[in-house]
Write an enzyme that holds these catalytic residues in place. Structure first.
Site, PDB file in Angstrom:
ATOM      1  N   GLY A 191      -3.828  59.658  15.038  1.00 30.04           N
ATOM      2  CA  GLY A 191      -3.008  60.523  14.200  1.00 30.04           C
ATOM      3  C   GLY A 191      -2.085  59.752  13.285  1.00 30.04           C
ATOM      4  O   GLY A 191      -1.897  60.114  12.119  1.00 30.04           O
ATOM      5  N   ASP A 192      -1.503  58.671  13.795  1.00 23.84           N
ATOM      6  CA  ASP A 192      -0.621  57.851  12.961  1.00 23.84           C
ATOM      7  C   ASP A 192      -1.384  57.231  11.799  1.00 23.84           C
ATOM      8  O   ASP A 192      -0.915  57.230  10.654  1.00 23.84           O
ATOM      9  CB  ASP A 192       0.003  56.737  13.807  1.00 23.84           C
ATOM     10  CG  ASP A 192       1.126  57.235  14.694  1.00 23.84           C
ATOM     11  OD1 ASP A 192       1.950  58.029  14.222  1.00 23.84           O
ATOM     12  OD2 ASP A 192       1.179  56.834  15.863  1.00 23.84           O
ATOM     13  N   SER A 193      -2.563  56.674  12.097  1.00 27.32           N
ATOM     14  CA  SER A 193      -3.323  56.008  11.048  1.00 27.32           C
ATOM     15  C   SER A 193      -3.846  57.001  10.012  1.00 27.32           C
ATOM     16  O   SER A 193      -3.840  56.718   8.812  1.00 27.32           O
ATOM     17  CB  SER A 193      -4.483  55.217  11.659  1.00 27.32           C
ATOM     18  OG  SER A 193      -3.996  54.199  12.502  1.00 27.32           O
TER      19      SER A 193
END
Length: 438
Positions: A191-193
């Site tokens: 999700g962060d990437s």
């Protein structure tokens, strides 16, 4: 020194005018993954990225996961590549004033704090746009800058669950098709990437639109509002329209994908060189002609014909088809299965680990893994660290990593004295008072 001359001097430090973002200055005040991954992408393509870190401790990611001989994470060397590190204490008013001065001469401010944090520090759009109307605010958070969930902590694992992404990952219940047991997560902070990718895309769009906005009498700078929650929903293909039009709630599908047959991971005999390691191949044979070639190759011509001609026919007979393929692969090593299917034009690949990927002939031919130097402390012997090259590859724009993630505060003097114009005396005073790291 006036604003424009200061900005020109800082932008002239761009590594090469052949890179598409040369001359763009990004002030990164976020930390850990989502914001910094965006900064990594922008920096790779030529932007000057100045990363602001807390004195003494720096970005927490410096000491996440595996640590190198110097106690710093190799992951840090990758995600912070091509960035300049300055250490400023944002808890102090003088520190916030320094960041404000840097923002005034920047093109982009990139942050992934909890919404409202920059406003609390008087560094929000209403504070900075009067000083720099062309400044792009790229803001990454869990749920966006507005809405009832905006104040929640933005953790990728939680946002992946709430976006519906985790629900479709795992094993399906054979009776209901719903999730059976806990969902399976990829062993990365996906999700962060994904949010970082959206943030980089949004930043470039905002930079491209500045002149058009100004021609319309609008402020050139705008806010790019990126959330992990929404970025993950953006990956969900046809799941929402299928629910709307057909009332279908797509569930997990193990290693296959719902409604497309055959495409799956199939077990193989262990390789003689690694008898204890499980082996799999992934086969994607959902195109009609490819499916026919696959069935002939595995000796199952009986599964070809009108009853199997198109995908919707095969979906109705998925269990039979999958069992036939798995029985064939189980009697072969992954390499044997791959060789046999490639020979007849069936898309197939082995499930590789990181060692396999680094040693792959295709990886080497494409130059996908770079070896980047890390200087030793105080001029001592350094080392190199392998990291994946940033993509996409742009024609005529070879952009290798210029330097690995820097030491904490490595660029304090270069940025604050040489570029921002602090006097030596003021610089020394700010270090003594802890506003700037030593």
């Amino acid at each position: 020194m006036d604003l424009q001359s200061t900005k020109r001097g800082i932008q002239s430090a761009a590594p090469s005018n052949t890179l598409p973002l040369a001359g763009i200055r990004v002030l990164e005040v976020g930390q850990v993954i989502a914001g910094p991954f965006c900064g990594q992408l922008l920096g790779h393509y030529g932007a000057e990225v100045i990363k602001v870190e807390p004195p003494d401790v720096g970005d927490p990611l410096r000491v996440w996961r595996e640590l190198d001989v110097d106690g710093i994470s190799p992951w840090w060397r990758s995600i912070a590549r091509n960035k300049k590190s300055v250490t400023i204490d944002l808890r102090k008013e003088e520190g916030r004033n320094l960041v404000k001065r840097l923002a005034v001469t920047s093109d982009v401010i990139l942050e992934n704090f909890k919404p409202g944090t920059l406003e609390k520090w008087n560094l929000g759009p209403d504070d900075l746009h009067p000083l720099n109307p062309s400044l792009v605010f790229t803001r990454v958070s869990g749920y966006g800058q507005t809405g009832p969930w905006s104040s929640r902590p933005g953790y990728a694992s939680v946002c992946e669950a709430e976006s519906g992404f985790r629900y479709i990952n795992g094993q399906p219940d054979p009776q209901t098709g719903a999730l059976s047991g806990p969902p399976v997560r990829p062993n990365v902070s996906l999700g962060d990437s994904v949010a970082g990718l959206h943030a980089a895309f949004g930043t470039v769009l905002a930079l491209l639109s500045r002149k058009n906005r100004e021609a319309q009498g609008l402020r050139g700078g705008q806010t790019v509002d990126v959330s992990i929650f929404e970025s993950m929903i953006n990956l969900m293909e046809g799941i929402i329209p299928e629910y709307d039009r057909k009332g279908k709630i797509r569930g997990p599908s193990g290693s296959s994908v719902t409604g497309i047959v055959p495409t799956n991971a199939y077990p193989c005999k262990p390789a003689p060189s690694s008898p204890a390691a499980p082996a799999y191949v992934v086969i994607g044979a959902n195109a009609d002609s490819i499916y026919a070639r696959l069935m002939h190759a595995i000796g199952r011509a009986d599964l070809v014909g009108p009853d199997y001609a198109q995908n919707h026919h095969r979906v109705a007979r998925q269990a039979e088809i999958e069992a036939a393929i798995a029985a064939w692969t189980a009697g072969r090593t992954a390499q044997e299965a791959e060789d046999a299917l490639k020979a007849v034009g069936v898309p197939v690949g082995q499930v590789l680990n990181v060692r396999d990927v680094v040693e792959s002939e295709h990886t080497k031919a494409r130059g996908l893994v770079e070896e980047v130097a890390v200087p030793g402390a105080d001029g001592g012997a350094g080392w190199t660290v392998k990291m994946s090259k940033v993509v996409p590859v742009l024609e005529g724009c070879d952009a290798p990593t210029r330097w690995a993630g820097p030491e904490l505060g490595q660029h304090n003097r270069e940025v604050l004295v040489d570029e921002l114009g602090l006097s030596e005396g003021e610089f020394a005073r700010l270090q003594v008072t802890g506003v700037v790291g030593k």
